[in-house]
Design an enzyme around this catalytic site. Structure first.
Site, PDB file in Angstrom:
ATOM      1  N   CYS A   1       0.836  -1.201   0.000  1.00  0.00           N
ATOM      2  CA  CYS A   1       0.000   0.000   0.000  1.00  0.00           C
ATOM      3  C   CYS A   1       0.867   1.246   0.000  1.00  0.00           C
ATOM      4  CB  CYS A   1      -0.935   0.017   1.208  1.00  0.00           C
ATOM      5  SG  CYS A   1      -0.073   0.259   2.779  1.00  0.00           S
TER       6      CYS A   1
ATOM      7  N   ASP B   1      11.181  27.481 -31.959  1.00  0.00           N
ATOM      8  CA  ASP B   1      12.325  27.755 -32.814  1.00  0.00           C
ATOM      9  C   ASP B   1      11.892  27.533 -34.265  1.00  0.00           C
ATOM     10  OD1 ASP B   1      15.155  28.080 -33.531  1.00  0.00           O
ATOM     11  OD2 ASP B   1      15.054  25.943 -33.994  1.00  0.00           O
TER      12      ASP B   1
ATOM     13  N   ASP C   1      19.662  25.594 -28.966  1.00  0.00           N
ATOM     14  CA  ASP C   1      18.393  25.671 -28.232  1.00  0.00           C
ATOM     15  C   ASP C   1      18.499  25.084 -26.823  1.00  0.00           C
ATOM     16  OD1 ASP C   1      16.962  26.758 -30.431  1.00  0.00           O
ATOM     17  OD2 ASP C   1      16.810  24.767 -31.317  1.00  0.00           O
TER      18      ASP C   1
END
Length: 741
Positions: A13, A433, A635
């Site tokens: 659990c 971009d 980037d």
């Protein structure tokens, strides 16, 4: 900092998961620890002071076992893990069957007379009546002995879990019923109607059933990964000098020559060295259209060869193949918790102790204050213990994450973490971009106008022949155009390149000059009056001029064309309510032309590579959550700076490493799918958490007798056990709806 992954056994659990996580986080050298209940894995980040043996001993001390995943990841090991899970599921199924064989007759015996159902004459004897129930119940509890072993062990160690609640509740019912049976044997026959054997046995049966259904549903959540792991064949045809032999895929090495015939899958990554074929790469990219592959092109493990027999040279094996890396990325994402799970974790940590206290207080209150009988108080005690369910809270987030990441992988969308998926759902602004993201990222010849009587082909041959000596992207576009037209290049002499201006060379002793308008003007070439380059430039194209022996010959335009799907993807992103910005280092005219083609209003142009991250910060400073989409090395800083960095799978490895999300297909349509998937996932997680909270908030007071206090019904412990089991199953089934998104 190093990352280690352990398989955790013994968890049942959310309280178990949080106990393991807490113990692991307290160990020396552990910087961060996360346990995923759905995958049953512990992921830790460590420094040099970390000792694995100390961690395993500490976790074992609270009742759980760790097995470190060492020796490198492999598809073969993943397949073995799948087989083990299948075997465990089959074992759970047997437990349900055997428990039902004992529990159903017991329930009939105990409850049949109350419902007017006939009982065999031999059960009419009180002693036989109670002893048969005792025997059947003992059998059920023996089958469920794991609940008691784990439950009491964890209780005594100070870390009570769901098993502790089950063990105490059903154990109390069983012991009280043994006492009642003894009283019956002593002649107190009225005790025969105050036994809880059927409650104890039926609760265990319902929990077994619930655990089986939960495990089966959880198994479905990882179906996408199972499918991926089974794509690569177990055997391959290794080509030797004079023969072909079948070998195990795991024995292939880089440099081996492998043959793949139509209808078979590629076992590892490689480069085609002989033959050509159409290859189905849909399992990698989500793109259903087969891709034509020929000599020199790359193929991936798991992709399906459709039409022709090819030989290829192995370039990557084992954990290095693209297929393996995708599976590893998805598994890593499943191990990382989304922030939305934090609240559920905090509640689950204190859940079981709180329920224990509530059960004791409620039963004592009914017995001492309410004047109820011992049997009534015991019924309240058991019902409160077995209806409480931290499992639903613990499974609410990871099951949805498992299905979402698996579904994304099927569609060529790789989500690297839970936080990234949640952040993507909340993104407001998307910075795109231009090159390689909105456009194809590759220059193409788009227009050519000739001012002589020669054909376009003859002029293109001369242009491409001269430009073949140059590495410039524009030059490569002209060479590619000639190749596509099946034109043979001509020999050139005296090649010269002038940076930023153009190139020149001789063909058949004729001087060919190709370059900018300014270049030809400076070379004294007379230009025609009807030469119009402005219209091309307004469309974002780059113009080139050609002269031969000082005479103007032709004008041409090259451009990085917009991807066919970009415009529709932009429209879909707008419909999702996103603010779109085109971010590029190109000049304003080119950027604006591309933006107009796809329908983007906001443009930020002439941005230097090092300034892209600053542009992301500008939008974040306005209070907006930002996603940056790119494909190049330049980037990478912006991808890291944004809340969500999205890399095109057709881009550089550095960009993909820096990103939170990789679109293997290299298409903005996949971004639309990813955002829709993330929003659906977040919605289902919220639904799961809501129902898990509501279930416990409503169920526990009812079990405590709140409705009965006002004249309503009293919750039977058996029904409480059934409700508890089904609550976890419902959470997993709700998460499975994502498979159809």
């Amino acid at each position: 900092m190093e990352e280690k992954v352990y398989q955790v056994s013994g968890m049942t659990c959310a309280s178990c998961a949080l106990t393991v996580e807490k113990i692991a986080g307290q160990q020396e050298g552990v910087q961060e620890a996360q346990v995923n209940l759905a995958t049953e894995k512990l992921t830790i980040r460590t420094n040099t002071d970390f000792e694995s043996a100390a961690l395993e001993e500490a976790v074992s001390g609270v009742g759980y076992q760790l097995e470190v995943q060492e020796g490198g990841w492999s598809i073969e090991q993943h397949q073995i893990d799948d087989e083990q899970k299948e075997a465990h599921l089959e074992n759970q199924k047997r437990e349900v069957i055997w428990t039902s064989i004992l529990a159903v007759p017991l329930l009939y015996i105990a409850m049949g007379s109350m419902m007017g159902l006939p009982l065999p004459n031999w059960l009419s004897e009180p002693a036989t009546f109670v002893l048969v129930q005792l025997l059947l119940t003992t059998g059920v509890l023996w089958l469920g002995r794991g609940f008691y072993q784990r439950g009491f062990r964890n209780l005594f160690k100070g870390h009570p879990n769901m098993d502790s609640l089950i063990a105490i509740g059903t154990g109390a019912a069983y012991l009280y019923s043994i006492y009642g049976s003894w009283q019956v044997l002593q002649g107190q026959l009225h005790f025969a109607h105050h036994l809880y054997f059927e409650s104890a046995a039926t609760i265990v049966f319902f929990i077994f059933l619930g655990k089986y259904l939960e495990a089966r549903a959880k198994h479905q959540t990882s179906r996408a990964l199972q499918g991926l792991s089974q794509l690569a064949p177990q055997e391959a045809m290794l080509v030797k000098e004079d023969r072909v032999e079948v070998v195990a895929t795991k024995d292939l090495q880089v440099g081996d020559r492998v043959r793949v015939v139509p209808g078979e899958s590629f076992p590892v990554d490689g480069e085609i060295i002989s033959g050509e074929s159409y290859v189905d790469e849909s399992m990698m990219t989500g793109e259903s259209v087969p891709v034509h592959k020929q000599v020199g092109e790359e193929v991936w493990a798991g992709s399906l060869n459709q039409t022709g027999s090819v030989d290829y040279r192995v370039t990557k094996v084992g954990a290095e193949t693209m297929l393996s890396q995708i599976i590893q990325l998805v598994e890593a994402a499943q191990a990382k918790k989304a922030p939305i799970a934090a609240l559920a974790d905090r509640i689950a940590l204190y859940f079981v102790p709180t329920v224990l206290i509530a059960a004791v207080l409620a039963s004592l209150a009914w017995y001492f204050i309410g004047g109820a009988s011992l049997e009534f108080a015991l019924s309240i005690f058991i019902a409160v213990l077995v209806i409480a369910c931290p499992c639903a809270l613990g499974l609410a987030t990871p099951t949805a994450m498992m299905v979402a990441t698996g579904r994304g992988a099927e569609k060529g969308i790789l989500l690297k973490s839970g936080p990234a998926l949640e952040s993507l759902a909340n993104v407001e602004t998307v910075l795109l971009d231009k090159t390689g993201t909105v456009t194809a990222g590759k220059m193409t010849l788009t227009d050519m106008k000739v001012w002589t009587q020669e054909s376009d082909e003859s002029i293109l041959v001369q242009l491409a022949s001269v430009e073949s000596r140059s590495e410039h992207p524009i030059a490569q576009a002209l060479v590619q155009a000639a190749e596509e037209a099946n034109l043979d290049l001509l020999p050139v002499e005296d090649f010269k390149a002038q940076v930023g201006r153009g190139v020149e060379a001789k063909i058949d002793n004729q001087l060919i000059q190709v370059g900018t308008l300014r270049y030809l003007e400076e070379e004294g070439v007379s230009l025609p009056e009807d030469l119009d380059l402005l219209s091309w430039e307004k469309m974002g194209k780059t113009s080139l001029l050609m002269a031969r022996d000082g005479q103007f010959v032709a004008a041409l335009a090259v451009a990085d064309p917009v991807k066919e799907t970009s415009a529709q993807a932009i429209r879909d992103l707008k419909e999702l309510g996103l603010n779109l910005v085109l971010l590029t280092g190109d000049k304003e005219e080119t950027a604006r032309a591309i933006a107009n083609q796809v329908g983007i209003e906001e443009v930020v142009s002439q941005v230097l590579p090092q300034d892209k991250a600053a542009q992301v910060e500008n939008y974040q400073a306005k209070g907006q959550s930002v996603a940056m989409v790119g494909d190049g090395i330049n980037d990478a800083p912006a991808l890291v700076q944004a809340e969500v960095g999205v890399a095109m799978g057709t881009g550089t490895d550095i960009a993909m490493d820096a990103a939170d999300l990789v679109l293997l297909q290299g298409d903005l349509v996949s971004l639309v799918d990813a955002i829709r998937l993330s929003r659906s996932t977040l919605r289902i997680i919220k639904e799961n958490l809501f129902w898990a909270f509501i279930y416990n908030v409503i169920g526990i007071p009812i079990a405590m007798g709140l409705l009965y206090l006002f004249g309503g019904p009293l919750l039977n412990p058996m029904l409480a056990g059934l409700a508890m089991s089904l609550s976890s199953v419902s959470v997993v089934l709700n998460a499975l709806r994502l498979r159809f998104k």
